[in-house]
Design a protein around this motif. Structure first.
Motif, short mmCIF file in Angstrom:
data_model
loop_
_atom_site.label_atom_id
_atom_site.label_comp_id
_atom_site.label_asym_id
_atom_site.label_seq_id
_atom_site.Cartn_x
_atom_site.Cartn_y
_atom_site.Cartn_z
N GLY A 45 1.06 -1.05 -0.34
CA GLY A 45 -0.10 -0.20 -0.07
C GLY A 45 0.26 1.40 0.05
N SER A 46 0.36 2.53 -0.62
CA SER A 46 0.89 3.50 -0.04
C SER A 46 1.53 4.27 1.52
CB SER A 46 0.50 4.68 -1.02
OG SER A 46 -1.06 5.17 -0.24
N ILE A 47 2.92 4.66 1.51
CA ILE A 47 3.29 4.77 2.42
C ILE A 47 3.32 6.38 2.35
CG2 ILE A 47 5.11 4.06 4.02
CD1 ILE A 47 4.90 0.82 3.10
N ARG A 48 3.44 6.75 3.22
CA ARG A 48 3.83 8.03 3.12
C ARG A 48 4.23 9.17 1.90
NH1 ARG A 48 8.40 5.54 5.04
NH2 ARG A 48 8.43 4.57 7.24
N GLY A 49 3.08 9.01 1.77
CA GLY A 49 2.78 9.99 -0.02
C GLY A 49 3.23 9.56 -0.87
N GLU A 50 4.33 7.92 -0.89
CA GLU A 50 4.15 7.05 -2.05
C GLU A 50 3.16 6.26 -2.55
OE1 GLU A 50 7.46 7.56 -3.62
OE2 GLU A 50 7.71 9.05 -2.88
N PRO A 51 2.80 6.32 -3.58
CA PRO A 51 2.06 5.57 -4.70
C PRO A 51 2.41 4.00 -3.58
CG PRO A 51 3.56 6.31 -6.00
CD PRO A 51 3.82 6.69 -4.96
N GLY A 52 1.65 3.29 -3.25
CA GLY A 52 0.98 1.70 -3.51
C GLY A 52 1.56 0.92 -4.83
N TYR A 53 1.80 -0.26 -4.75
CA TYR A 53 2.65 -1.21 -6.12
C TYR A 53 2.41 -2.47 -5.54
CZ TYR A 53 7.25 -2.12 -2.98
OH TYR A 53 7.65 -1.72 -2.01
N ASN A 54 2.52 -3.00 -7.11
CA ASN A 54 2.21 -4.63 -6.57
C ASN A 54 4.21 -5.54 -7.43
OD1 ASN A 54 -0.31 -4.67 -6.21
ND2 ASN A 54 -1.42 -4.65 -8.53
N TRP A 55 3.93 -6.21 -6.44
CA TRP A 55 5.03 -7.80 -6.77
C TRP A 55 4.70 -8.85 -7.02
CZ3 TRP A 55 9.95 -6.02 -7.10
CH2 TRP A 55 10.46 -5.57 -6.80
N GLU A 56 5.61 -9.48 -8.46
CA GLU A 56 5.54 -10.90 -8.35
C GLU A 56 6.37 -11.65 -8.56
OE1 GLU A 56 3.79 -11.42 -12.28
OE2 GLU A 56 1.21 -10.14 -11.58
N GLY A 57 6.68 -12.82 -7.83
CA GLY A 57 7.41 -13.20 -8.72
C GLY A 57 7.93 -14.43 -7.76
N VAL A 58 9.10 -15.01 -6.66
CA VAL A 58 9.02 -16.62 -6.70
C VAL A 58 9.69 -16.67 -4.83
CG1 VAL A 58 9.92 -19.08 -6.83
CG2 VAL A 58 8.70 -17.57 -9.26
N TYR A 59 9.41 -17.14 -4.52
CA TYR A 59 9.90 -17.43 -3.23
C TYR A 59 10.29 -18.79 -3.27
CZ TYR A 59 8.97 -12.91 -0.26
OH TYR A 59 8.47 -11.77 -0.10
N LYS A 60 11.72 -19.00 -2.54
CA LYS A 60 12.00 -20.36 -2.35
C LYS A 60 13.33 -20.00 -1.28
CE LYS A 60 15.79 -23.58 -4.34
NZ LYS A 60 16.92 -23.32 -4.85
N ASN A 61 12.09 -20.96 0.67
CA ASN A 61 12.21 -20.82 1.30
C ASN A 61 12.88 -19.91 1.91
OD1 ASN A 61 13.02 -23.93 1.48
ND2 ASN A 61 15.42 -23.32 0.80
#
Length: 191
Positions: free
Chosen positions: A41-57
């Motif tokens: 979500g947006s924090i301290r006036g900075e717009p929010g964004y979405n991440w996509e990727g892979v987690y391993k452990n």
């Protein structure tokens, strides 16, 4: 016809739900595993964004893409063991590339060190384990593009700038071709 449309709609819904369930999974030890989608979500006036990727452990691995909330690509970053390590690309809101270069992981997230701590009152020495956070620095050549097409090249050695050059492709003159060069006394180059 209505039955076919209803069947297609139901099938699409089932596929969307199953695809969403395939992402954001944890294993028996509650570690993030596999494809993952994160919303910040947006924090301290900075717009929010979405991440996509892979987690391993529980660590980011491979290429992660960052998008605006509207779906515009902001960044492609390469992670290894939860730290930036590899090619990174950043983009302007209009989709043009703003920077490219390599990152080098100098600390791996979760790496443990043991240090000696001395009590100032009793002078007693005790061993304490410290868990590191992932840390990365720029390494090699980085190209930073402005919106007018000019390129600044910066060279880094483990985070330290070792050189930079600004070039403007609109003003660049190409080297003369072999037949345009002066070849011997008395011959002039054609312009």
């Amino acid at each position: 016809m209505k039955k076919t449309c209803l069947l297609i709609t139901m099938l699409c819904t089932v596929l969307a739900v199953s695809a969403q369930q395939a992402a954001n999974r944890t294993d028996d030890k509650k570690r993030k595993q596999g494809p993952w989608v994160e919303q910040v979500g947006s924090i301290r006036g900075e717009p929010g964004y979405n991440w996509e990727g892979v987690y391993k452990n529980n660590r980011k691995e491979g290429i992660w893409r960052k998008y605006t909330v509207n779906g515009d690509l902001l960044a492609e970053e390469t992670f290894r063991n939860g730290a930036l390590d590899g090619m990174c690309k950043y983009f302007y809101p209009d989709g043009k590339i703003s920077a490219t270069g390599m990152m080098l992981a100098i600390d791996i997230e979760g790496q443990k060190d043991t240090v000696i701590v001395i009590d100032p009152v009793t002078n007693e020495e005790t061993f304490t384990e410290i868990v590191r956070k992932g840390n990365s620095v720029r390494h090699g050549e980085w190209r930073i593009y402005d919106e007018d097409g000019r390129v600044m090249r910066e060279t880094y050695d483990r985070g330290e700038v070792t050189g930079s050059v600004i070039s403007d492709p609109r003003r660049a003159k190409s080297a003369p071709l072999p037949h345009e060069q002066q070849s011997g006394p008395g011959k002039k180059r054609k312009d």
